[in-house]
Design an enzyme around this catalytic site. Structure first.
Site, PDB file in Angstrom:
ATOM      1  N   ARG A  60     -24.666 109.654 -15.226  1.00 48.16           N
ATOM      2  CA  ARG A  60     -24.904 111.010 -15.725  1.00 48.16           C
ATOM      3  C   ARG A  60     -25.973 111.048 -16.820  1.00 48.16           C
ATOM      4  NH1 ARG A  60     -19.032 113.234 -16.531  1.00 48.16           N
ATOM      5  NH2 ARG A  60     -19.077 111.221 -17.513  1.00 48.16           N
ATOM      6  N   LYS A 169     -11.856  95.261  -8.598  1.00 47.21           N
ATOM      7  CA  LYS A 169     -10.461  95.650  -8.752  1.00 47.21           C
ATOM      8  C   LYS A 169     -10.315  96.581  -9.968  1.00 47.21           C
ATOM      9  CE  LYS A 169      -8.643  92.077 -11.751  1.00 47.21           C
ATOM     10  NZ  LYS A 169      -8.428  92.936 -12.914  1.00 47.21           N
ATOM     11  N   HIS A 199     -13.135  87.874  -8.611  1.00 45.60           N
ATOM     12  CA  HIS A 199     -14.063  86.835  -9.073  1.00 45.60           C
ATOM     13  C   HIS A 199     -13.440  85.441  -9.071  1.00 45.60           C
ATOM     14  CE1 HIS A 199     -12.052  87.377 -12.940  1.00 45.60           C
ATOM     15  NE2 HIS A 199     -12.632  86.278 -13.375  1.00 45.60           N
ATOM     16  N   LYS A 203     -14.981  81.133  -7.957  1.00 43.78           N
ATOM     17  CA  LYS A 203     -15.051  79.962  -8.834  1.00 43.78           C
ATOM     18  C   LYS A 203     -15.124  78.738  -7.922  1.00 43.78           C
ATOM     19  CE  LYS A 203     -12.346  82.205 -12.489  1.00 43.78           C
ATOM     20  NZ  LYS A 203     -13.015  82.214 -13.754  1.00 43.78           N
ATOM     21  N   HIS A 261      -5.670  87.649  -8.627  1.00 42.15           N
ATOM     22  CA  HIS A 261      -6.110  86.266  -8.823  1.00 42.15           C
ATOM     23  C   HIS A 261      -5.022  85.230  -8.503  1.00 42.15           C
ATOM     24  CE1 HIS A 261      -9.290  88.449 -10.613  1.00 42.15           C
ATOM     25  NE2 HIS A 261      -8.840  88.505 -11.840  1.00 42.15           N
ATOM     26  N   LYS A 359      -1.863  86.602 -21.792  1.00 40.20           N
ATOM     27  CA  LYS A 359      -2.911  86.676 -22.808  1.00 40.20           C
ATOM     28  C   LYS A 359      -2.366  86.144 -24.125  1.00 40.20           C
ATOM     29  CE  LYS A 359      -5.675  90.285 -20.761  1.00 40.20           C
ATOM     30  NZ  LYS A 359      -6.723  89.440 -20.204  1.00 40.20           N
TER      31      LYS A 359
HETATM   32  C1  BG6 Z   1      -9.957  89.870 -15.022  1.00 39.25           C
HETATM   33  C2  BG6 Z   1      -8.887  90.554 -15.815  1.00 39.25           C
HETATM   34  O1  BG6 Z   1      -9.844  90.192 -13.668  1.00 39.25           O
HETATM   35  O2  BG6 Z   1      -9.831  88.463 -15.174  1.00 39.25           O
HETATM   36  C3  BG6 Z   1      -8.970  90.167 -17.269  1.00 39.25           C
HETATM   37  O3  BG6 Z   1      -9.035  91.959 -15.692  1.00 39.25           O
HETATM   38  C4  BG6 Z   1      -8.951  88.671 -17.415  1.00 39.25           C
HETATM   39  O4  BG6 Z   1      -7.923  90.748 -18.015  1.00 39.25           O
HETATM   40  C5  BG6 Z   1      -9.981  88.035 -16.508  1.00 39.25           C
HETATM   41  O5  BG6 Z   1      -9.236  88.370 -18.775  1.00 39.25           O
HETATM   42  C6  BG6 Z   1      -9.829  86.529 -16.510  1.00 39.25           C
HETATM   43  O6  BG6 Z   1     -10.927  85.965 -15.853  1.00 39.25           O
HETATM   44  P1  BG6 Z   1     -11.440  84.529 -16.222  1.00 39.25           P
HETATM   45  O7  BG6 Z   1     -12.508  84.241 -15.239  1.00 39.25           O
HETATM   46  O8  BG6 Z   1     -11.917  84.565 -17.638  1.00 39.25           O
HETATM   47  O9  BG6 Z   1     -10.241  83.638 -16.074  1.00 39.25           O
END
Ligand code: BG6
Length: 520
Positions: A60, A169, A199, A203, A261, A359
């Site tokens: 925007r 996601k 992602h 890896k 993940h 976390k």
């Molecule tokens: C993300 C989450 O998909 O993956 C985050 O939303 C998380 O909360 C992250 O910190 C962790 O990814 P990585 O590659 O740092 O382990």
């Protein structure tokens, strides 16, 4: 993976990539600034982008190309490798911007005209990828607009230029919403055109799980209930929610990490051999694993899932989750989860998979530990030798170390018979220091139309089918609030109890190094 030659050098990534126009929808947002643009710039510098590769941002904010380029340069400087006067101008030439409101039909017409113009100017052959870097709640509406504006080709990729969509996601927030989103996307895109980013799948060490299993003869015969005692999958983070409190409140750890993940990791460890290494055959076998997950409903969820929320660090150095920006003072959003998961099939019956993520834990590391059964009988004449024989373990470290190691018993040198555990270790980073980052890998794979590293709609839905009853069991259920754990600890004690019930213990997070401690 075959792009890595035997000397360990990564071959030129751009060679096989076709020309393309990348349209970033939400180009003024955080994802573009923090992640996408620094990644694209890194790919440009490394020579991984094809010559005919242009980027058109839409958002925007009123900006012209020059202002967009300046904003993106400062984003790269802040969140990626610092830009240089030598390299930036050639990258900046690739960047273009078109302001527009996603709800405004006329903005889409202008956008379509700009796309056609850039296609022609830069010889992109009409190939285009749409990256939805927006709030997920806009995905369906944007897909509909792309379709209505005629920007999405209905022909198969082989018959002409391609049009693809990339989304991040969350793909829904439970089973029903994931199904709704898939239906909306499928109204415009064929599944082959949809690239759902997880992602973790990009890896290198995660991809290597399949190579380790299916390119070696020694592991797979042992990869079953006869020889494996249990599997632990951990993704521990040292960081807290940071500036993402508002997002995290809606998500929580089960949606943020487990549904995607961790279950993807589990699927790679547990899947049957695919017919071949093509995207759909591999994803077929992963979906089989999701289908075989024993549901955790009601009481079973309370028994086999432990949720936690970080409190302030014991020494007061770090505030608790409730004090994070964007977090409700009485939030019961979990930041930690430990689960005991069973895969109900022939191969895995009776082998628990313990999943753990959170976390603000003691260390930041992700790994898969495959623990083999104990030896059936000790021939070494009783203790102390016999007592010191630990079960063999294969540890696949995903981060910060990228390594594989096998723990096995050896004789301690010298007189008498003493036994200790030794490690055989392979470190990826030592051998392949220049491997592309996961995000670079994902963009390149999408450009090539290779979907192996992306989640398929049925897999997404099946994993939500497993997670949704757990979410429901814990939603607003008095007495099911998450356990508090101090920031910097290894999680709530209840998680230790969960695994100790089966006479096992978590692999100590102390075994992982912090990211900052990575050896060079
Ligand atoms: C993300 C989450 O998909 O993956 C985050 O939303 C998380 O909360 C992250 O910190 C962790 O990814 P990585 O590659 O740092 O382990």
């Amino acid at each position: 993976m075959s792009r890595i030659n035997i000397k360990g050098n990564v071959m030129s990534e751009a060679t096989a990539a076709p020309p393309c126009l990348l349209v970033i929808l939400g180009a003024a947002g955080d994802l573009t600034r923090r992640k996408l643009m620094p990644t694209l710039y890194a790919m440009h510098r490394a020579g991984h982008l094809p010559a005919a590769f242009v980027i058109l941002g839409m958002a925007r904010s009123e900006m012209d190309d020059a202002a967009f380029r300046a904003a993106m340069r400062s984003a790269c400087d802040s969140f990626g490798a610092a830009t240089t006067d030598a390299e930036w101008p050639t990258f900046a030439q690739r960047l273009h911007y078109q302001p527009g409101n996603f709800n405004d039909d006329s903005a889409w017409q202008t956008m379509a005209a700009r796309i056609a113009e850039l296609d022609a100017q830069h010889d992109t052959g009409g190939n285009r990828m749409f990256f939805l870097a927006t709030l997920p709640s806009l995905y369906a509406a944007i897909a509909a607009q792309l379709g209505a504006t005629g920007l999405v080709y209905s022909h198969p990729d082989e018959d002409g230029p391609f049009s693809r969509v990339l989304i991040e996601k969350p793909f829904g927030h439970d089973l029903a919403s994931a199904q709704t989103l898939n239906r909306s996307l499928h109204e415009v895109f064929r599944e082959e055109q949809i690239f759902r980013i997880d992602h973790y799948l990009a890896k290198e060490t995660v991809q290597n799980i399949l190579v380790l299993r299916f390119a070696n003869a020694v592991f797979e015969p042992l990869w079953n209930r006869q020889h494996i005692d249990h599997v632990q999958i951990s993704a521990a983070e040292h960081i807290g929610v940071g500036s993402r409190g508002a997002y995290y409140e809606e998500s929580g750890v089960l949606r943020d990490m487990v549904q995607n993940h961790l279950l993807q990791l589990l699927a790679l460890v547990a899947m049957e051999p695919p017919l071949n290494f093509t995207a759909n055959r591999v994803r077929d076998r992963k979906v089989d694993v999701f289908r075989a997950l024993r549901p955790l409903i009601g009481e079973d969820a309370y028994r086999d899932v432990v949720l936690g929320q970080y409190a302030a660090a014991a020494d007061g150095s770090v505030p608790g989750y409730l004090l994070e920006t964007g977090v409700a003072a009485d939030s019961v959003t979990p930041t930690f989860a430990a689960l005991k998961v069973q895969v109900d099939n022939w191969r895995w019956q009776g082998v628990p998979f313990y999943l753990r993520t959170g976390k603000r834990l003691a260390k930041g590391c992700a790994e898969v530990v495959v623990q083999f059964r104990s030896i059936p009988f000790c021939v070494f004449g009783g203790d102390p030798a016999c007592a010191r024989i630990a079960p063999n373990r294969l540890v696949l470290s995903i981060q910060p170390d990228e390594s594989v190691h096998l723990e096995f018993a050896t004789k301690t040198p010298g007189h008498g018979l003493a036994v200790e555990t030794a490690r055989m270790q392979f470190d990826f980073h030592d051998r392949y220091p220049d491997a592309p980052s996961p995000y670079q890998r994902l963009l390149l794979e999408a450009l090539r139309g290779e979907q192996l590293l992306f989640a398929r709609s049925d897999g997404v839905e099946m994993s939500w089918r497993f997670i949704t009853p757990i979410l429901e069991a814990y939603a607003d259920h008095p007495g099911a609030e998450p356990y508090a754990y101090p920031a910097g600890s290894e999680g709530p004690v209840a998680a230790d109890t969960l695994i100790a019930r089966d006479m096992h213990a978590w692999q100590a997070l102390g075994g992982c190094r912090l990211k900052t401690e990575r050896k060079k």
